[in-house]
Enzyme design. Structure first.
Site, short mmCIF file in Angstrom:
data_model
loop_
_atom_site.label_atom_id
_atom_site.label_comp_id
_atom_site.label_asym_id
_atom_site.label_seq_id
_atom_site.Cartn_x
_atom_site.Cartn_y
_atom_site.Cartn_z
N HIS A 62 -4.35 2.33 -3.15
CA HIS A 62 -2.91 1.86 -2.58
C HIS A 62 -2.55 0.34 -2.72
CE1 HIS A 62 -6.08 0.59 0.23
NE2 HIS A 62 -5.41 -0.19 0.92
N HIS A 64 -2.29 -2.17 -1.03
CA HIS A 64 -2.64 -3.46 -0.47
C HIS A 64 -3.41 -4.39 -1.41
CE1 HIS A 64 -3.05 -2.23 3.86
NE2 HIS A 64 -2.04 -3.08 3.83
N ASP A 66 -5.87 -6.58 -1.31
CA ASP A 66 -7.00 -6.29 -1.82
C ASP A 66 -7.75 -5.19 -2.86
OD1 ASP A 66 -6.30 -4.97 0.53
OD2 ASP A 66 -8.55 -4.67 1.09
N HIS A 67 -6.89 -4.35 -3.11
CA HIS A 67 -7.12 -3.21 -3.91
C HIS A 67 -6.48 -3.37 -5.24
CE1 HIS A 67 -8.88 -0.64 -0.79
NE2 HIS A 67 -8.42 -1.64 -0.17
N HIS A 167 -3.11 5.49 6.82
CA HIS A 167 -3.39 3.90 6.71
C HIS A 167 -2.45 3.27 7.33
CE1 HIS A 167 -5.86 0.48 5.33
NE2 HIS A 167 -5.07 0.35 4.27
N ASP A 191 -8.75 3.33 1.77
CA ASP A 191 -8.56 2.82 3.15
C ASP A 191 -7.68 3.72 4.02
OD1 ASP A 191 -9.40 0.69 2.15
OD2 ASP A 191 -7.76 -0.83 2.73
N HIS A 250 -15.96 -1.93 1.60
CA HIS A 250 -14.79 -2.45 2.41
C HIS A 250 -15.43 -2.95 3.54
CE1 HIS A 250 -10.71 -3.25 3.86
NE2 HIS A 250 -10.14 -2.68 2.75
#
Ligand SMILES: [Zn+2]
Length: 303
Positions: A62, A64, A66-67, A167, A191, A250
């Site tokens: 996805h 976000h 942080d990914h 999510h 996530d 995570h």
């Protein structure tokens, strides 16, 4: 021949020198695939002695940050060093991946000035030719496949299935991936809150890599538990899917507070009887040893 999983980043958006943003490297039979590319993933990749050019495919769960925040530097280095030789990066992700790619590397994208200079300036041309480049230098152009319902992404000896998770809809969409190879199967839970689609996708996998964003318990805000998984959520999913091994990733900074990893291991073990690994950056895990029967090939979508 074996299949290995290397955890490049096991953290969250919280700044951490110990844990980079989400990213996982899978290697088998000369193939190298990357799942997610969070902040710090590029640096961690170099620490494994691998290079961006070793990787043929990037799967994004996805968007976000942080990914996916290192997608830019990862692809720019891959493109620059290849000097026009080798295949373009294949990128698979949810809706929005193509737009992000265009806005990073397109003619009007974030790196347009850099790409224009590197493709046209005489000094850059000299470097390009020294690296083996010939002819007109093309801009980076990752080949993007956006997931659609029913898509089965076929590699040469492997395939990837995906399922939509629970999510942060409708703002972004999160995908869990199941990678099946002749050497083993690994599922990346992405996530998500626990859900039956993840349990089904993970069924009988050798390894489930899943988020452990918080410690389940009465103090967890329901808004959080409705969109993410804690340690018991991961363990119950692993049990219900009957996976062989659970890898927790995570991990929020609180997981590294004294006593919490011990609590995670003990309580998760009460729910899932297989091996449980609390992830650390740069940890390499054997997915499975030995060759399995070749996967059957019912192609829904070949690339
Ligand atoms: Zn997320």
């Amino acid at each position: 021949m074996s299949m290995t999983l290397t955890l490049l980043g096991t953290g969250t958006p919280a700044p951490s020198a110990r844990r980079a943003g989400s990213s996982y490297l899978v290697r088998f039979d000369g193939r190298t695939l990357l799942f997610d590319c969070g902040p710090g993933a590029y640096s961690r990749l170099l620490q494994t002695q691998a290079l961006p050019g070793d990787i043929s495919h990037l799967f994004l769960t996805h968007l976000h940050y942080d990914h996916c925040a290192d997608y830019g530097v990862f692809e720019l280095v891959r493109w620059d060093q290849a000097a026009g030789n080798g295949a373009e990066l294949e990128v698979v992700g949810p809706g929005g991946t193509r737009q992000m790619t265009e806005r990073l590397f397109g003619a009007d994208g974030a790196f347009a000035a850099d790409i224009a200079a590197r493709t046209r300036h005489p000094a850059s041309r000299e470097i390009f030719e020294r690296r083996g480049g010939r002819g007109v230098r093309r801009a980076p152009a990752p080949r993007v496949t956006e997931w659609e319902d029913g898509l089965v992404y076929e590699g040469d000896t492997w395939r990837v299935r995906a399922a939509p998770m629970v999510h942060c809809e409708p703002y972004l969409h999160s995908l869990a991936y199941r990678l099946e190879t002749p050497f083993g199967t690994v599922v990346f839970g992405a996530d998500t809150a626990p859900n039956s689609r993840l349990t089904g996708l993970a069924r009988n996998a050798d390894v489930l890599v899943h988020m452990c964003h918080f410690l389940n318990g009465p103090g967890v805000d329901p808004r959080m538990s409705a969109s993410c998984s804690g340690h018991l959520d991961a363990a119950v999913t692993a049990r219900e899917a009957d996976v062989r091994k659970l890898v927790l990733v995570h991990l929020a900074p609180e997981m590294d507070a004294p006593g919490n990893q011990e609590r995670v291991r003990m309580e998760a073990a009460a729910a899932f009887s297989g091996p449980i690994i609390v992830g650390e950056d740069l940890l390499t895990i054997a997915v499975a040893d030995g060759k399995r029967p070749a996967i059957s090939r019912r192609t829904a979508h070949q690339r």
